[in-house]
Design a protein around this motif. Sequence first.
Motif, short mmCIF file in Angstrom:
data_model
loop_
_atom_site.label_atom_id
_atom_site.label_comp_id
_atom_site.label_asym_id
_atom_site.label_seq_id
_atom_site.Cartn_x
_atom_site.Cartn_y
_atom_site.Cartn_z
N LYS A 1 52.60 48.04 -74.15
CA LYS A 1 52.74 47.97 -75.61
C LYS A 1 52.99 46.54 -76.09
O LYS A 1 53.73 46.28 -77.05
CB LYS A 1 53.90 48.86 -76.10
N THR A 2 52.35 45.59 -75.41
CA THR A 2 52.58 44.18 -75.74
C THR A 2 51.38 43.51 -76.39
O THR A 2 51.44 42.33 -76.74
CB THR A 2 52.91 43.39 -74.46
N ALA A 3 50.28 44.27 -76.54
CA ALA A 3 49.05 43.72 -77.12
C ALA A 3 48.58 44.58 -78.26
O ALA A 3 48.72 45.81 -78.24
CB ALA A 3 47.96 43.60 -76.05
N ALA A 4 48.02 43.94 -79.27
CA ALA A 4 47.47 44.67 -80.41
C ALA A 4 46.24 43.93 -80.91
O ALA A 4 46.18 42.70 -80.86
CB ALA A 4 48.50 44.78 -81.54
N GLU A 5 45.24 44.69 -81.36
CA GLU A 5 44.12 44.03 -82.01
C GLU A 5 44.53 43.76 -83.46
O GLU A 5 45.36 44.48 -84.04
CB GLU A 5 42.84 44.85 -81.92
N PRO A 6 43.97 42.72 -84.08
CA PRO A 6 44.43 42.30 -85.40
C PRO A 6 44.50 43.41 -86.45
O PRO A 6 45.48 43.50 -87.20
CB PRO A 6 43.41 41.22 -85.78
N LYS A 7 43.48 44.27 -86.51
CA LYS A 7 43.47 45.26 -87.58
C LYS A 7 44.58 46.29 -87.46
O LYS A 7 44.92 46.98 -88.43
CB LYS A 7 42.11 45.94 -87.67
N GLU A 8 45.19 46.39 -86.27
CA GLU A 8 46.31 47.33 -86.10
C GLU A 8 47.55 46.87 -86.87
O GLU A 8 48.45 47.67 -87.12
CB GLU A 8 46.65 47.48 -84.62
N VAL A 9 47.59 45.59 -87.22
CA VAL A 9 48.75 45.06 -87.96
C VAL A 9 48.32 44.45 -89.29
O VAL A 9 49.02 43.62 -89.86
CB VAL A 9 49.52 44.03 -87.11
N GLY A 10 47.14 44.83 -89.76
CA GLY A 10 46.70 44.38 -91.08
C GLY A 10 46.07 43.01 -91.13
O GLY A 10 45.96 42.42 -92.22
N ALA A 11 45.64 42.48 -89.99
CA ALA A 11 44.96 41.18 -89.97
C ALA A 11 43.48 41.39 -89.66
O ALA A 11 43.07 42.46 -89.19
CB ALA A 11 45.59 40.27 -88.92
#
Length: 421
Positions: A245-255
């Motif tokens: 749970k240490t990586a996210a693609e940008p759209k997952e956080v509104g970027a």
Amino acid sequence: MRMRKWLSTVGVASVLMAGILAGCSKDSSGNKDSEGSKESGKPVEVTLAGWGGNPTEEKLLKQVIEDFESKHKDVKVKYEVISEQYMDVIKTRLIGGEGPDVFYLDAFEAPALIETGVLEPLDEYVTDDFDVEDFEKPLAEAFIQDGKTYGFPKDYSTLALFYNKKMLSDAGVEVPKTFEEFREAAKKLTKDGVYGFGVAPELARMFWLGESTGGDIVKDGKANFASPEVVSALQPIIDMHNVDKTAAEPKEVGANWGGEIFGQGKSAMVIEGNWAIPFLADTFPDIEYGTAELPTVDGKHSTMAYSVAYVMNGASKKKEASWKLISYLTGKEGMETWTSKGYALPTRKSVAEKLGYDKDELRASLVAGASYATVWSEGTNLPIIMNNFNNQFLSAFLGKRPLEEALKEAEKQANSEIDSK
């Protein structure tokens, strides 16, 4: 970098070749440059087409063109910006016999366009003072096919690790040098709504990692990304998202993309190219960050490179003038002007050194990667391979199915499409 699917159609190669044969004839006087000549005293008008850029880049290119024209009074350059559906427009014009004399060609698109026979091989035009050896080898080789050179790269970007200095300092984390260190760093940096790694789960960004342990994503012109070597090399990215749970693609956080998720402080590290540097300076000027070469895998450096070349229309009636333009644009003087503001990196080693990019605090790691990079160009079937990979890799990234299963299905579909071409 423009990564559009090559729209293959039955007979396109023969149609394009017919256009060449119709357009290659010299004028009645035998002069190659039929529009304008020494006899008439008028300059030859060469058309140059590209897809434009930001205002600074457009200003730089216009300056290079003006400098060229001041040194070559016998040539006039007509520059045209094709802002939408660039490759579709170029192909349509080439088929219709109305293609520009010189134009941009992305390395990603190069193999398929070269195969049609519409481009002029440039080897016979090259003189010793052009210094071909000065180009970074992987970038130059992206435009060579069957021993013939069809373009010279005007600029490029590799990928580097961008890291937030304050976040790493606060977490007591050193800049990771190996992929194992990178994964552990991401764990320590993930807290308070911030992810350790902002990732782009797509082949254009994952290619280097997929082949980092000896596997081949493309083999004999076919998709090979379901091989055990590639799957095992890519599995850590899936695990960073779904297990650590240490990586996210940008759209997952509104970027929208890596530069934005990083600039907003929602990720401590991203893997991006040179294009992120002016973006961060303009949009997030207060962020303190550094760059480093990508983490090694099994002790080996690797990265991606994205490059664009100037190429010549094989049907041009102004080949000598067109070469004069190409040789200036990709020569040391023209390239120095074009890349002087750092929006693009010079493909010539001597120019990078003269401009100080090989020692630049933010760009040195990008320049260092040019000598060992994998260029985003892998045969005529890469668009099909890319599309199928992206669709199924994302499903595994989002935890909908195991990576091995997803990539097996994607590989089967990609190769089915390739076989039916």
